[in-house]
Design a protein around this motif. Structure first.
Motif, PDB file in Angstrom:
ATOM      1  N   TRP A   8      24.609   0.824  -9.490  1.00  0.00           N
ATOM      2  CA  TRP A   8      23.555   0.009  -8.893  1.00  0.00           C
ATOM      3  C   TRP A   8      24.029  -1.421  -8.642  1.00  0.00           C
ATOM      4  O   TRP A   8      23.883  -1.956  -7.547  1.00  0.00           O
ATOM      5  N   SER A 199      19.227   9.698 -10.115  1.00  0.00           N
ATOM      6  CA  SER A 199      18.489   9.397  -8.895  1.00  0.00           C
ATOM      7  C   SER A 199      17.165   8.705  -9.204  1.00  0.00           C
ATOM      8  O   SER A 199      16.783   7.742  -8.526  1.00  0.00           O
ATOM      9  N   ILE A 202      17.885   5.052 -10.247  1.00  0.00           N
ATOM     10  CA  ILE A 202      18.228   4.225  -9.083  1.00  0.00           C
ATOM     11  C   ILE A 202      16.982   3.896  -8.281  1.00  0.00           C
ATOM     12  O   ILE A 202      16.766   2.745  -7.875  1.00  0.00           O
ATOM     13  N   TYR A 203      16.148   4.893  -8.055  1.00  0.00           N
ATOM     14  CA  TYR A 203      14.932   4.656  -7.276  1.00  0.00           C
ATOM     15  C   TYR A 203      13.973   3.739  -8.019  1.00  0.00           C
ATOM     16  O   TYR A 203      13.300   2.898  -7.403  1.00  0.00           O
ATOM     17  N   GLY A 206      15.209   0.274  -7.599  1.00  0.00           N
ATOM     18  CA  GLY A 206      14.943  -0.157  -6.236  1.00  0.00           C
ATOM     19  C   GLY A 206      13.476  -0.424  -5.989  1.00  0.00           C
ATOM     20  O   GLY A 206      13.121  -1.364  -5.262  1.00  0.00           O
ATOM     21  N   GLY A 248      16.520  -4.679  -1.253  1.00  0.00           N
ATOM     22  CA  GLY A 248      16.164  -3.629  -2.203  1.00  0.00           C
ATOM     23  C   GLY A 248      16.249  -2.239  -1.597  1.00  0.00           C
ATOM     24  O   GLY A 248      16.775  -1.312  -2.221  1.00  0.00           O
ATOM     25  N   TRP A 249      15.750  -2.085  -0.366  1.00  0.00           N
ATOM     26  CA  TRP A 249      15.796  -0.771   0.281  1.00  0.00           C
ATOM     27  C   TRP A 249      17.221  -0.374   0.644  1.00  0.00           C
ATOM     28  O   TRP A 249      17.624   0.779   0.424  1.00  0.00           O
ATOM     29  N   THR A 252      19.064   0.574  -2.532  1.00  0.00           N
ATOM     30  CA  THR A 252      18.570   1.845  -3.076  1.00  0.00           C
ATOM     31  C   THR A 252      19.120   3.035  -2.299  1.00  0.00           C
ATOM     32  O   THR A 252      19.645   3.989  -2.887  1.00  0.00           O
TER      33      THR A 252
END
Length: 279
Positions: A8, A199, A202-203, A206, A248-249, A252
């Motif tokens: 990340w 996953s 990470i999301y 984000g 951020g997007w 992510t």
């Protein structure tokens, strides 16, 4: 968890130092936002405005999927190949349709079930001195609200992103080469990977950057003194929301793409060249 956090923060560093790619993402994102808000503000009063409204209904999804394809393809190829990006944007659009249908079905079923557990009617009582009595927590309302957030805020977006990553690369017809069984197997593997712990972490990281922080900046009460100061602070808040939501997007999607590529390196080859893989 340590590996995921390292991925990340490495992705954040890579995103911020690559100014050229970040500018390209910012331009596409700004065009998407401008088109979206212009679409909202249009009043269908003339023939020309109606035409522009329908044009924007096509342009907004196109810009959205091109934005996603440019991020994923930039991670995979380390450059912008616009022909491949447009092709992947079309594939992302096709892959998103079943997810939207599932989201609509889940929304319909949840509403049908929620109607059977209505919240209690609060009766108006005479005002008595002293602090008001706390209301009893209605558990069905809390449960359905939590389910809606988990499904539409986490599960469906994660599944959709991993579907995009799975179908990225290659030609559109390559998705269905080899028949329905290999295609469904690739899609199933992508959806299963979407709910792996790395996953989700990470999301979640984000989500804090591209949603929670911009939301707090816009809606947390803040009242500076003076009209000019208030206007400047409002513009600054909008600018910070744009920056945090963009970075951020991008971070992510990029981190999820890297994670998916590292854990399943053979999947991309199988999707891009299914005939050779079968041979």
């Amino acid at each position: 968890m340590t590996t995921t956090l390292k991925l990340w923060f490495d992705t954040i560093k890579t995103t911020l130092i690559n100014i050229r790619a970040l500018v390209v993402f910012a331009i596409i994102y700004a065009l998407l936002l401008a088109t979206f808000f212009r679409f909202i503000w249009i009043r269908e009063a003339t023939v020309w405005q109606v035409f522009v409204t329908y044009a924007f209904m096509i342009l907004i999804p196109a810009e959205f999927f091109i934005f996603q394809a440019s991020i994923i393809d930039r991670v995979r190829d380390q450059k912008f190949r616009w022909r491949a990006i447009v092709t992947d944007a079309l594939k992302f659009f096709v892959a998103t349709i079943p997810v939207l249908l599932i989201a609509w079905l889940v929304y319909y079923l949840l509403n049908k079930i929620a109607v059977r557990f209505p919240p209690p009617v609060v009766q108006t009582l005479p005002v008595v001195p002293g602090p008001p009595k706390p209301q009893t927590l209605h558990w069905p309302t809390l449960i359905f609200a939590t389910l809606r957030f988990v499904l539409w805020g986490v599960a469906l977006p994660l599944a959709t992103i991993h579907l995009w990553i799975a179908v990225a690369g290659g030609e559109i017809r390559s998705l269905f080469d080899g028949g329905a069984k290999p295609f469904l197997k690739r899609i199933g593997s992508a959806v299963a990977h979407a709910f792996a712990s790395e996953s989700i972490l990470i999301y979640a990281l984000g989500l804090i950057v591209f949603f929670v922080l911009p939301y707090a900046m816009l809606f947390v009460p803040f009242s500076p003194k003076g009209n000019k100061t208030e206007f400047v602070m409002f513009i600054l808040r909008l600018l910070l929301c744009f920056i945090f939501s963009l970075i951020g997007w991008v971070v992510t999607i990029s981190a999820l793409t890297k994670s998916s590529t590292e854990t399943a390196p053979a999947m991309s080859v199988a999707i891009a060249e299914p005939v050779e893989a079968a041979a």
